[in-house]
Structure formats: structure tokens, C-alpha cells
Motif scaffolding. Structure first.
Motif, short mmCIF file in Angstrom:
data_model
loop_
_atom_site.label_atom_id
_atom_site.label_comp_id
_atom_site.label_asym_id
_atom_site.label_seq_id
_atom_site.Cartn_x
_atom_site.Cartn_y
_atom_site.Cartn_z
N VAL A 4 0.95 -0.95 -0.03
CA VAL A 4 -0.02 0.00 -0.06
C VAL A 4 1.00 1.29 0.14
O VAL A 4 1.94 1.31 0.66
CB VAL A 4 -0.98 0.01 1.22
CG1 VAL A 4 -1.76 1.21 1.17
CG2 VAL A 4 -1.75 -1.20 1.21
N LEU A 5 0.53 2.12 -1.00
CA LEU A 5 1.46 3.49 -1.01
C LEU A 5 0.42 4.64 -0.57
O LEU A 5 -0.49 4.55 -1.31
CB LEU A 5 2.20 3.56 -2.16
CG LEU A 5 3.07 4.87 -2.34
CD1 LEU A 5 4.16 4.58 -3.33
CD2 LEU A 5 2.31 6.06 -2.83
N GLU A 118 11.18 10.40 -6.25
CA GLU A 118 12.41 9.78 -5.91
C GLU A 118 12.29 8.89 -4.91
O GLU A 118 12.79 7.69 -4.84
CB GLU A 118 13.18 10.98 -5.45
CG GLU A 118 13.84 12.07 -6.87
CD GLU A 118 12.55 12.69 -7.18
OE1 GLU A 118 11.79 13.13 -6.36
OE2 GLU A 118 12.42 12.90 -8.41
N MET A 119 11.39 9.19 -3.94
CA MET A 119 11.03 8.19 -2.61
C MET A 119 10.51 7.03 -3.33
O MET A 119 10.96 5.81 -2.81
CB MET A 119 10.06 8.81 -1.71
CG MET A 119 9.86 7.92 -0.39
SD MET A 119 8.97 8.49 0.87
CE MET A 119 8.24 7.27 1.67
N VAL A 120 9.39 7.06 -4.36
CA VAL A 120 8.81 5.83 -4.64
C VAL A 120 10.09 4.94 -5.32
O VAL A 120 10.07 3.82 -5.19
CB VAL A 120 7.72 6.16 -5.70
CG1 VAL A 120 7.12 4.97 -6.41
CG2 VAL A 120 6.69 7.04 -5.10
N LYS A 121 10.86 5.55 -6.12
CA LYS A 121 12.00 4.84 -6.71
C LYS A 121 12.51 4.04 -5.58
O LYS A 121 13.18 2.98 -5.92
CB LYS A 121 12.80 5.95 -7.59
CG LYS A 121 12.37 6.02 -8.91
CD LYS A 121 13.35 6.59 -10.03
CE LYS A 121 12.67 7.31 -11.19
NZ LYS A 121 12.53 8.76 -10.93
N ARG A 122 12.94 4.52 -4.44
CA ARG A 122 13.93 3.94 -3.56
C ARG A 122 13.37 2.56 -3.15
O ARG A 122 13.93 1.81 -2.79
CB ARG A 122 13.99 4.85 -2.23
CG ARG A 122 14.87 6.03 -2.57
CD ARG A 122 15.57 6.60 -1.09
NE ARG A 122 14.51 7.13 -0.34
CZ ARG A 122 14.16 8.77 -0.69
NH1 ARG A 122 14.95 9.07 -1.50
NH2 ARG A 122 13.29 9.07 0.22
N HIS A 123 12.00 2.61 -3.33
CA HIS A 123 11.22 1.20 -3.01
C HIS A 123 10.81 0.57 -4.02
O HIS A 123 9.79 -0.37 -4.11
CB HIS A 123 10.07 1.59 -2.20
CG HIS A 123 10.77 2.12 -0.61
ND1 HIS A 123 11.44 2.04 0.22
CD2 HIS A 123 10.62 3.78 -0.47
CE1 HIS A 123 11.87 2.59 1.04
NE2 HIS A 123 11.19 3.85 0.75
N PHE A 145 1.53 8.30 -10.12
CA PHE A 145 1.90 7.80 -11.50
C PHE A 145 3.05 7.04 -11.41
O PHE A 145 3.44 5.91 -12.03
CB PHE A 145 2.28 9.11 -12.17
CG PHE A 145 2.36 8.67 -13.82
CD1 PHE A 145 1.39 8.42 -14.53
CD2 PHE A 145 3.63 8.66 -14.27
CE1 PHE A 145 1.53 8.08 -15.76
CE2 PHE A 145 3.86 8.38 -15.45
CZ PHE A 145 2.69 8.13 -16.35
N GLU A 146 4.15 7.59 -10.59
CA GLU A 146 5.58 6.61 -10.75
C GLU A 146 5.29 5.32 -10.12
O GLU A 146 5.99 4.30 -10.76
CB GLU A 146 6.55 7.59 -9.92
CG GLU A 146 7.90 6.94 -9.87
CD GLU A 146 8.68 6.56 -11.19
OE1 GLU A 146 8.20 7.25 -12.18
OE2 GLU A 146 9.62 5.99 -11.32
N ALA A 147 4.56 5.20 -9.03
CA ALA A 147 4.46 3.82 -8.58
C ALA A 147 3.72 3.00 -9.54
O ALA A 147 4.00 1.72 -9.34
CB ALA A 147 3.56 4.11 -7.03
N ALA A 148 2.64 3.52 -10.07
CA ALA A 148 1.73 2.75 -10.88
C ALA A 148 2.83 2.16 -12.15
O ALA A 148 2.68 1.04 -12.78
CB ALA A 148 0.40 3.53 -11.40
#
Ligand code: ADP
Length: 302
Positions: A4-5, A118-123, A145-148
Motif C-alpha cells: 500500500v502506498l 524519488e522516494m517511490v523509486k527508492r522502494h 503515477f511513478e508507483a503505477a
């Protein structure tokens, strides 16, 4: 595993005889600070209802943030991707509840607003390793959007609960496998006012045209309209006396995915989600109203 984000909010709730008018100072009662935020509510619901859950979120370096993080861990949530912001406080909601039971809410994103792409990319590896990613809209849209995008690239199923209602790009919607709007959100995104089964069918058709395979439009006490390649059906919920509908949708989303991950078939998972959400509306509060798996099982047998 479910990832979950989303948001974490401290809900500051004050009961008032009526909403204060400009310039007025009112004496309220029953002040409480309770854990909320759509991301947190959905993570807690899924975990309490049996799913292995990891939560990607951002809190402040403050007492309430630490306290809520400890609460997530106590519910069995993996909090290794809950980051602490040095500069911003934990997200907040200021909520007046009038004696008539209406509410008036102001929110501020605070640390949730710094959940950056950037935080999403870290995970990324956490998203890549998950079966399903569950998203809502209380964090920056570019991060959603980045997470999806990352989930789609790694073959992780993308579920979007598009709440609170806000316009979304066709690019984002095209990355979604399952969308779970309520009536207001479905209308905002499709232009179709959703009131009943026929209008829900029309709104679902618009979502399919946008490239979304699976649509579940929640209709409050009426249940949920489901449309996917194998069926189009309105599944009624349970009849209960509503006390506080806060987090009904959050409980429905968390419960649905928990049941799907546990291997329930389609109808079984919807029935479980309806049971969990119905129990939550009979209780006050957001996370405090979310039932356990045992409570839902007992409710469904009764
Ligand atoms: P949201 O809380 O996001 O606005 P809804 O109001 O559509 O979402 O409710 C989500 C789900 O919660 C419904 O599909 C149903 O399972 C349950 N629910 C909501 N309101 C009631 C109610 N009054 N009685 C029984 N179940 C309810």
C-alpha cells in the motif's frame, strides 16, 4: 504480498454544538487525536484482515508520527518503507463533528506532500516483489503515477482507489488494472452521474474504454457494481445501522484485497469486503472502526 502506498494523517476531532461562524469562538468537547489517512486506513484494514502488507508512506519526526508507526507495526504491517521527514510534521486533518452528526474537515498534506517520485523509486524492489499495489490520491499525483508505472513494468497488479476525487490523466488511468471509485469519484472521472445499477454500468463502460479491465464502483448502502471481462453484476451489501461511515471505503478496499490474496473467489472476496465494511460503519472512527478477520468471519456466519 500487498504493498500500500499512501497517506498518514493524525485526525484532530472536536465535537461542537454547531460549526463556528467567521469570528466566532466555540466551546467543543470530546477532543481526540485518532489515526487516519486513506493510505494508512487501507493498509491497516488489509493487515487486520489477514494480508501480509508493506506500507510506503512518509510521516514527520514527531511524537504522533512515531505513535502511529508503532500502531502499524502492532497490526503486523512491514513499516520498513515508512520514512520520517526531518523538516515537515505528520499529515493532519482538523475535523469538527456537529451535534447533528455532520462533519467539516480541513486537511494539510505536510509530510505526505513530500512522498516524492524519488522516494517511490527508492522502494522499487518492494513494488516489484509484490503481488498487488494499492494506491489512493492523498499523496502527490506524480508519485502515484511513478508507483503505477513501476508496478506495471514489473508485472505487479495496480489497484487504484481514486479518493479523494480529483481529475486524473488518461496516462495514469491506462496503468490501472482495478479501479474502486465511490459514486462521487466515478462521476468526476467519467462525467456520468452514478446513482443506480444502470448509471454504474455506463460509468464502468467509460473506465473500460480508458483501458481499465476491472471496475468496482462502491454504492454505499446499495453495495458495489462490478464490471470485468467475466461479469457485470451489482452485489448488495449487508443491512446494518450506520453510526459513522468514515473509512467504509477504506475498509472495503483493504478487505477485498486481503480476501483475494487469501485465495477467495470473486463473490467470496466481495462478500468478505461487504461484511468488513458493514461492521466498520457500525463503529466510530477511522482505523479504530476496522474489524479483525475473526470479527468478520463471525459476522458472516451470523
Ligand atoms: P466511501 O466510504 O469511499 O464513500 P461507500 O460509501 O461507497 O464508500 O461505501 C463503501 C462500502 O462500504 C460499500 O460498498 C458497502 O460495502 C459499505 N457500506 C457503506 N455504507 C454502508 C451502509 N450504510 N450500510 C452497509 N454497508 C455500507
Amino acid at each position: 504480498r500487498l504493498v500500500v502506498l499512501g497517506s498518514v494523517n493524525a485526525d484532530h476531532v472536536l465535537r461542537v454544538p454547531h460549526f463556528p461562524r467567521p469570528g466566532e469562538t466555540l466551546t467543543g468537547h470530546g477532543y481526540q487525536v485518532v489515526p487516519g489517512g486513506k493510505g494508512a486506513n487501507q493498509a491497516v484494514a488489509a493487515a487486520r484482515l489477514g494480508a501480509p502488507v508493506s506500507f510506503i508512506a512518509r510521516i514527520g519526526d514527531d511524537a504522533i508520527g512515531r505513535q502511529m508507526q508503532a500502531g502499524f507495526a502492532a497490526d503486523g504491517i512491514d513499516v520498513s518503507a515508512v520514512e520520517r521527514d526531518e523538516a515537515l510534521p505528520t499529515g493532519i486533518a482538523i475535523i469538527y463533528v456537529s451535534d447533528e452528526g455532520e462533519n467539516s474537515i480541513g486537511i494539510s498534506a505536510e509530510a505526505n506532500g513530500a512522498l516524492s517520485p524519488e522516494m517511490v523509486k527508492r522502494h522499487e524492489s518492494m513494488i516489484a516483489d509484490a503481488h498487488t499495489l494499492l494506491l489512493q490520491l492523498e499523496v502527490p499525483l506524480e508519485s502515484v503515477f511513478e508507483a503505477a508505472r513501476l508496478a506495471r513494468a514489473h508485472g505487479t497488479r495496480v489497484v487504484l482507489n481514486p479518493a479523494p476525487a480529483r481529475p486524473l490523466s488518461a496516462e495514469l488511468l491506462a496503468l490501472v488494472d482495478l479501479i474502486t471509485p465511490n459514486q462521487t469519484e466515478a462521476e468526476l472521472l467519467t462525467g456520468v452521474p452514478v446513482t443506480d445499477e444502470a448509471s454504474a454500468r455506463e460509468a464502468a463502460a467509460r473506465f473500460h474504454q480508458l483501458g481499465i479491465q476491472e471496475v468496482m464502483i462502491t454504492l454505499g448502502a446499495q453495495g458495489v457494481y462490478c464490471s470485468n471481462p467475466s461479469q457485470q453484476v451489482l452485489i448488495p451489501g449487508f443491512r446494518v445501522t450506520a453510526v459513522d461511515t468514515t473509512a467504509a471505503g477504506d475498509t472495503f478496499n483493504g478487505a477485498l484485497l486481503a480476501a483475494q490474496l487469501a485465495g477467495h473467489d470473486f463473490h467470496g472476496a466481495v462478500r468478505f469486503a461487504h461484511g468488513a465494511a458493514a461492521l466498520s460503519v457500525t463503529r466510530l472512527g477511522a482505523q479504530s472502526s476496522i474489524p479483525s478477520e475473526a470479527e468478520v468471519e463471525a459476522f458472516l456466519l451470523a
